[in-house]
Design a protein around this motif. Structure first.
Motif, PDB file in Angstrom:
ATOM      1  N   ASN A 103      40.082  33.615  36.853  1.00  0.00           N
ATOM      2  CA  ASN A 103      39.711  33.993  38.200  1.00  0.00           C
ATOM      3  C   ASN A 103      40.231  32.743  39.374  1.00  0.00           C
ATOM      4  O   ASN A 103      39.594  32.673  40.471  1.00  0.00           O
ATOM      5  CB  ASN A 103      38.177  34.307  38.355  1.00  0.00           C
ATOM      6  N   ASN A 138      38.287  37.669  40.296  1.00  0.00           N
ATOM      7  CA  ASN A 138      37.145  37.582  41.011  1.00  0.00           C
ATOM      8  C   ASN A 138      37.175  36.787  42.470  1.00  0.00           C
ATOM      9  O   ASN A 138      38.090  35.709  42.204  1.00  0.00           O
ATOM     10  CB  ASN A 138      35.859  36.984  40.279  1.00  0.00           C
ATOM     11  N   ASN A 140      35.592  34.384  45.009  1.00  0.00           N
ATOM     12  CA  ASN A 140      34.448  33.362  45.385  1.00  0.00           C
ATOM     13  C   ASN A 140      34.767  32.798  46.424  1.00  0.00           C
ATOM     14  O   ASN A 140      35.801  32.400  47.014  1.00  0.00           O
ATOM     15  CB  ASN A 140      34.264  32.568  44.176  1.00  0.00           C
ATOM     16  N   ASP A 154      35.947  29.198  44.354  1.00  0.00           N
ATOM     17  CA  ASP A 154      36.908  29.860  43.441  1.00  0.00           C
ATOM     18  C   ASP A 154      37.831  28.748  42.443  1.00  0.00           C
ATOM     19  O   ASP A 154      37.993  29.275  41.659  1.00  0.00           O
ATOM     20  CB  ASP A 154      38.052  30.534  44.201  1.00  0.00           C
ATOM     21  N   SER A 182      30.040  35.587  35.147  1.00  0.00           N
ATOM     22  CA  SER A 182      31.353  35.281  35.812  1.00  0.00           C
ATOM     23  C   SER A 182      30.977  35.354  37.442  1.00  0.00           C
ATOM     24  O   SER A 182      31.791  35.096  38.259  1.00  0.00           O
ATOM     25  CB  SER A 182      32.402  36.256  35.756  1.00  0.00           C
ATOM     26  N   LYS A 183      29.656  35.928  38.077  1.00  0.00           N
ATOM     27  CA  LYS A 183      29.528  35.888  39.337  1.00  0.00           C
ATOM     28  C   LYS A 183      28.589  34.368  39.651  1.00  0.00           C
ATOM     29  O   LYS A 183      28.354  34.282  40.652  1.00  0.00           O
ATOM     30  CB  LYS A 183      28.649  36.929  39.686  1.00  0.00           C
TER      31      LYS A 183
ATOM     32  N   ASN B 357      33.588  39.311  31.339  1.00  0.00           N
ATOM     33  CA  ASN B 357      33.901  39.821  32.399  1.00  0.00           C
ATOM     34  C   ASN B 357      35.405  40.289  32.361  1.00  0.00           C
ATOM     35  O   ASN B 357      35.556  41.465  32.882  1.00  0.00           O
ATOM     36  CB  ASN B 357      33.866  38.712  33.438  1.00  0.00           C
ATOM     37  N   LYS B 361      36.576  44.256  32.963  1.00  0.00           N
ATOM     38  CA  LYS B 361      37.721  44.864  33.645  1.00  0.00           C
ATOM     39  C   LYS B 361      38.660  45.585  32.946  1.00  0.00           C
ATOM     40  O   LYS B 361      39.266  46.502  33.331  1.00  0.00           O
ATOM     41  CB  LYS B 361      38.367  43.592  34.465  1.00  0.00           C
TER      42      LYS B 361
END
Ligand SMILES: Cc1cc2nc3c(=O)[nH]c(=O)nc-3n(C[C@H](O)[C@H](O)[C@H](O)COP(=O)(O)O)c2cc1C
Ligand code: SF4
Ligand code: SF4
Ligand code: FES
Lengths: 539, 457
Positions: A103, A138, A140, A154, A182-183, B357, B361
């Motif tokens: 990410n 993702n 960020n 990020d 992952s958030k 994650n 996906k």
């Protein structure tokens, strides 16, 4: 000391330190993000994993562990055997490096950390050139977390070093982690920005380009920077630092590992307090006044001017009418040379230490934590009071405090004085200026113009510490050398150079040569405090 | 087989079973009184060891053994009752607390006596609103009756008990995550060692046990170790609550001796009573989501602590079965499972945070009809590169993610491949290109030369 075997090679190391650190010190480059020797171990990045020999649970025979173990969390024990060169260890690193980039925006071209980024280093060394991920990344946010610091979430690898720093060292705990998985993000509480006085360090310990120094933002590509070992002149703690510079321009200061003094850290006041070096108002030529006449002689003339003029005063007014004011911003070597010159011309001259600036009280970190201070910002805002005291003591002869000097000068007790400044800000008080008016001849050696330099017969433009070399003696008596990082401002000379010539030496000033001479009379100066230099990635 | 007389659920459906009066009238607290007045902590631990009682929270660790890890010299001991029950498909603890709160409290007394507990905390997931009030009422009642606090049963024993409510995170069921959360911190599992028995809550020796584990205790001391051992199988003794959900005729919580088969659970008259509306079983996740899946053909797997391993499962788990009917799209099942772990990973460990994650996906893309056969291998690969079992993570959550995902992909691979082959290739290509135009269809280059790997240079 313990002996352990790493990858089949025996190394000696201290007991109980993490295997990771022992291997790093011995020259292995073991990838790691979450481990920092100055912070608690969390063992969460899972990059430093190793295999260890242990007894098989059934047969009791020594064999490689069935699981990988975090080397940052495993203390060294005499006789243990570990390895990092197995396929399992390599595969794990390779997978981890792939995970870290899943990410990541891969915006290295515009990242300040590029070139000194542990994500780049480790990806290149332990990762793969390609990613198997085809999904959308993702996204960020980028956040303004404090007055001096930006967060590019990020790019974060979630090592939590910054969070632990704020908790354990600063003791202010502004940074925290919000959300899960992952958030997860590093963040501050609304209305409680990152404002501690050590916040610059979170940028240093962030192994990637997530935390950024606003002051250095987009300033320089780090590979153009050259780094000089120096000591911060901001306070009497005397943090070891790197001065990072390019083309004789300083761009940033970074702390340098110095166990027991500043460890891995430095404060923001010191870190960002170097701007005066490049102030446009700095004095940049030698000025000699004869009555209303002003001359700008060549530096080579200084020697003669000083000897003739001081000689005249000694002849006309007597030796004891001469004074020298040494600044606590001078290096020991410079102060010693100047004291020697003055005492040579006028053995009964009075030597004085200039004002020692102080501000409030010592600040201990972590805050509100009683006596277990891990870092201290001292109230004494100069680097070398103790050094100058040593020089004065060694010089012997008449010496008075700065207050008495001001008083006596006001009563016309001095006819000539060599006054050294070098303070980053204004330091000449009205009282001092008016008593100096009573001194017939003043040589002012300083950075900026002030009532002192206005009235002086000879004005010698001084250099900042980044342009000089020598040593400072910190609050606990550690003698710490610093090297000149950049060339002197055009029109200036390194202070050591002309003081060296003045005191009758030939050749170029060299701090260690002067120190060797000093050591003959002051043996303390034979032994310097020089912190160990660490291999790359070892902190 | 003689009809099994419920033990843990014996008060289920009894009028007023939540009250102290009714609980006592049915023999409640007699075991605790006997234990506290007549036994010593060491003999209690020995009895529990002898009973073979294994933890019901998922890992199946012998309870008596866990207690004996406590350091002999200690001033305080904390006891955490794990009522975080957030394993998908599991609701045994809820049933126990709802219907028989005093049974749990009695278990806490016995365990607390054995471990010299000073304070016991019941850590409850926040979603248990009603259950919290039920437990709190029962606890208040017990305090009033002198069963907690000082001088319990008139002896010198004193023990406090509090209920702490979590904030809704699966990972706070993991014992050290629970401890952190209890301390008021972020629910991040701790690195071990030190184990909780040495340094747990507030750095003091601590035991964490599941609700159901504790509920077994009064019965062990009421009816004896030998009776307890006579139930179940050799390595898995005692009664166990099984829950079942999905399209079965009677989705509910049942009690049975350890070791019934999954088929019994779904089709048995005393249990699920078969599938609804003529559906067939495609598969069954027998023990809470984290253990993995059984196919129709594997339903004869015995649900005890051992047999499950012969079917590639992580363990017995919580014995909360989820039945997957034949009309369920296996791709949706996978995506839903992956979503759970992706959102519940606490985010400390790299492999878990990123891997869960990533798998979600991929699974989602497959479910949307844009999968590739190679994605199945990729998912399997990711599941092999995470978890506590290979030593790659701090807690067991990624193992719990790896097992269901890996077993589903492996055991239903044919089905996935059929779906993928039937996809519209143009659509797949468009989706992939839109997601990541650069990476798509680039060849994967070889590994880096070994010379570059971390030796001193
Ligand atoms: C991710 C994760 C979640 C867990 N959730 C629970 C839970 O909700 N309830 C529970 O009792 N145990 C849970 N456990 C197991 C606990 O870590 C621990 O093994 C258990 O509480 C010990 O109790 P026992 O010995 O009585 O089984 C979980 C474990 C993991 C790794
Ligand atoms: S911002 Fe930097 S230091 Fe902080 S967790 Fe992220 S990578 Fe680590
Ligand atoms: S394995 Fe996953 S859930 Fe467990 S501590 Fe690590 S990141 Fe958190
Ligand atoms: S896990 Fe050891 S350095 Fe991060």
């Amino acid at each position: 000391m313990a002996k352990i075997i790493v990858d089949g090679r025996e190394i000696e190391c201290r007991e109980r330190i993490p295997v990771l650190y022992a291997a790093l010190e011995a020259g292995w480059d073991i990838p790691h993000y979450c481990y920092h020797p100055g912070l608690d171990v969390v063992a969460s990045c899972r990059l430093c994993l190793m295999e260890m020999k242990m007894p098989h649970p059934k047969t009791k025979e020594m064999d490689w562990s069935p699981k990988l173990l975090p080397s940052c969390q495993t203390p060294v024990k005499d006789g243990m055997e570990v390895r990092f060169n197995s396929d399992r260890v390599r595969d794990n690193r390779r997978d981890c490096m792939e995970y870290y980039l899943l990410n990541h925006p891969l915006d290295c071209p515009v990242c300040d950390q590029a070139g000194e980024c542990w994500l780049q280093d480790y990806s290149r060394k332990f990762g793969e050139a390609t990613s198997q991920m085809v999904e959308a990344k993702n996204v960020n946010p980028k956040k303004d977390v404090g007055s001096k610091t930006l967060l590019y979430q990020d790019r974060c690898v979630m090592c939590s070093r910054c969070v632990r720093f704020c908790d354990e060292i600063a003791g202010t705990g502004e940074l925290g982690i919000v959300n899960r998985g992952s958030k997860s993000e590093i963040d501050v509480f609304p209305g409680v920005p990152l404002e501690n006085e050590l916040q610059g360090n979170v940028v240093d310990i962030c192994p990637v380009g997530a935390l950024l120094d606003k002051d250095f933002l987009m300033d320089q590509r780090v590979w153009f920077l050259k780094s000089s070992d120096s000591v911060c002149p901001g306070c009497s703690t005397g943090c070891a630092i790197h001065v990072d510079h390019n083309r004789d321009q300083v761009w940033r200061l970074k702390p340098r590992f110095n166990p027991g003094v500043n460890d891995w850290w430095m404060c923001d006041e010191g870190r960002f307090g170097w701007k005066y070096i490049h102030d446009e108002r700095r004095l940049d030529r030698l000025v000699v006044r004869r009555g209303a006449e002003i001359e700008y002689p060549d530096w080579s003339a200084l020697d003669e001017i000083a000897r003739i003029r001081f000689g005249t005063v000694v002849k006309d007014d007597g030796e004891e009418k001469v004074a020298g004011v040494l600044s606590p911003f001078m290096a020991c070597e410079e102060a010693w040379l100047l004291a020697r010159f003055i005492r040579e011309i006028a053995p009964k001259a009075t030597l004085v230490m200039g004002p020692v600036p102080t501000e409030g009280e010592d600040k201990l970190f972590p805050q509100n934590n009683g006596d277990s201070a891990k870092f201290t910002i001292r109230s004494e805002k100069c680097p070398n009071r103790r050094g100058i005291e040593m020089i004065l003591k060694n010089a012997g002869g008449p010496s008075v405090s700065f207050e008495d000097f001001v008083k006596k000068a006001g009563q016309s007790e001095f006819a000539a004085a060599w006054v050294v400044g070098g303070y980053p800000g204004e330091w000449v008080t009205k009282e001092f200026a008016s008593s100096l008016a009573k001194v017939k001849m003043v040589f002012a050696q300083d950075l900026f113009s002030s009532p002192l330099t206005e009235a002086a017969e000879v004005v010698i433009p001084s250099c900042s510490w980044a342009e000089r070399s020598g040593c400072f003696v910190n609050h606990e008596g550690k003698i710490q050398p610093f090297e000149a990082a950049i060339a002197p401002l055009e029109g200036c000379q390194r202070d050591g150079n002309y003081l060296f010539a003045l005191s009758g030496e030939s050749g170029l000033y060299n701090a260690s040569r002067v120190r060797a001479m000093m050591a003959e009379v002051m043996p303390e100066f034979g032994k310097l405090h020089v912190p160990p230099s660490l291999p790359k990635h070892a902190h | 087989m003689a009809k099994f007389e419920p033990v843990l659920l014996k008060n289920l459906g009894v009028e007023g079973s939540r009250t102290l009066k009714v609980y006592r009238s049915r023999g409640g607290y007699a075991a605790a009184e006997k234990v506290i007045k007549e036994m010593t902590p060491d003999t209690v631990i020995e009895s529990v060891k002898a009973s073979g009682l294994r933890g019901r929270g998922g890992a199946g660790f012998p309870a008596g053994m866990k207690w004996s890890f406590l350091p002999p010299e200690r001033k305080v001991t904390y006891f955490c009752i794990n009522a975080d029950e957030s394993e998908p498909g599991t609701y045994c603890n809820r049933v126990l607390m709802e219907n028989d709160p005093h049974q749990l409290l009695e278990g806490i007394l016995i365990a607390g006596f054995a471990t010299k507990t000073t304070v016991a905390y019941i850590y409850m997931r926040v979603e248990f609103h009603e259950q919290f009030h039920i437990m709190q009422t029962a606890l208040d009642e017990a305090y009033k009756a002198g069963l907690f606090g000082k001088k319990i049963f008139g002896t010198d024993l004193s023990m406090e008990c509090y209920i702490h409510r979590g904030a809704g995170a699966y990972v706070c069921g993991e014992e050290t995550g629970l401890i952190e959360s209890l301390e008021g911190k972020r629910g991040w599992p701790r690195i071990k060692p030190p184990f909780p028995a040495i340094e747990g809550v507030f750095q003091k020796p601590t035991v964490v046990n599941n609700v159901e584990t504790l509920c077994c205790l009064p019965h062990i001391f009421e009816r004896g170790v030998d009776w307890f051992k006579s139930i179940g199988t050799e390595n898995s003794t005692g009664p166990k609550l099984y829950t079942i959900s999905g399209p079965v005729k009677r989705p509910s919580c049942f009690e049975a001796p350890l070791g019934i088969t999954c088929r019994d659970l779904i089709f048995g008259d005393d249990f699920g009573q078969g599938m609804l509306d003529g559906r067939k079983v495609k598969g069954c996740i027998p023990g809470g989501l984290s253990v993995g899946v059984l196919t129709e053909a594997e339903l004869d797997c015995k649900l005890d602590f051992d047999d499950v391993r012969n079917y590639g499962l992580l363990g017995l788990g919580t014995a909360g079965a989820i039945v997957i009917p034949d009309d369920a799209d296996i791709r949706q099942v996978l995506a839903n499972i992956a979503r759970f772990y992706s959102s519940e990973s606490c985010g400390q460990c790299t492999q878990c945070r990123e891997g869960t994650n990533w798998m979600y996906k991929i699974a989602l893309r497959i479910a949307l009809g844009a999968g590739r056969i190679s994605d199945l291998d990729l998912i399997e690969n990711i599941t092999n590169n995470m978890g506590m079992m290979p030593g790659l993570s701090i807690c067991g959550l990624p193992d719990g993610a790896a097992f269901p995902i890996r077993t589903i992909v492996q055991k239903f691979r044919g089905e996935f491949e059929d779906h993928i082959r039937r996809q519209d290739p143009g659509y797949t290509k468009t989706v992939l290109k839109r997601l990541n135009p650069a990476v798509y269809e680039l060849p994967v280059l070889g590994r880096r030369p070994e010379s570059l790997v971390g030796q001193p240079e």
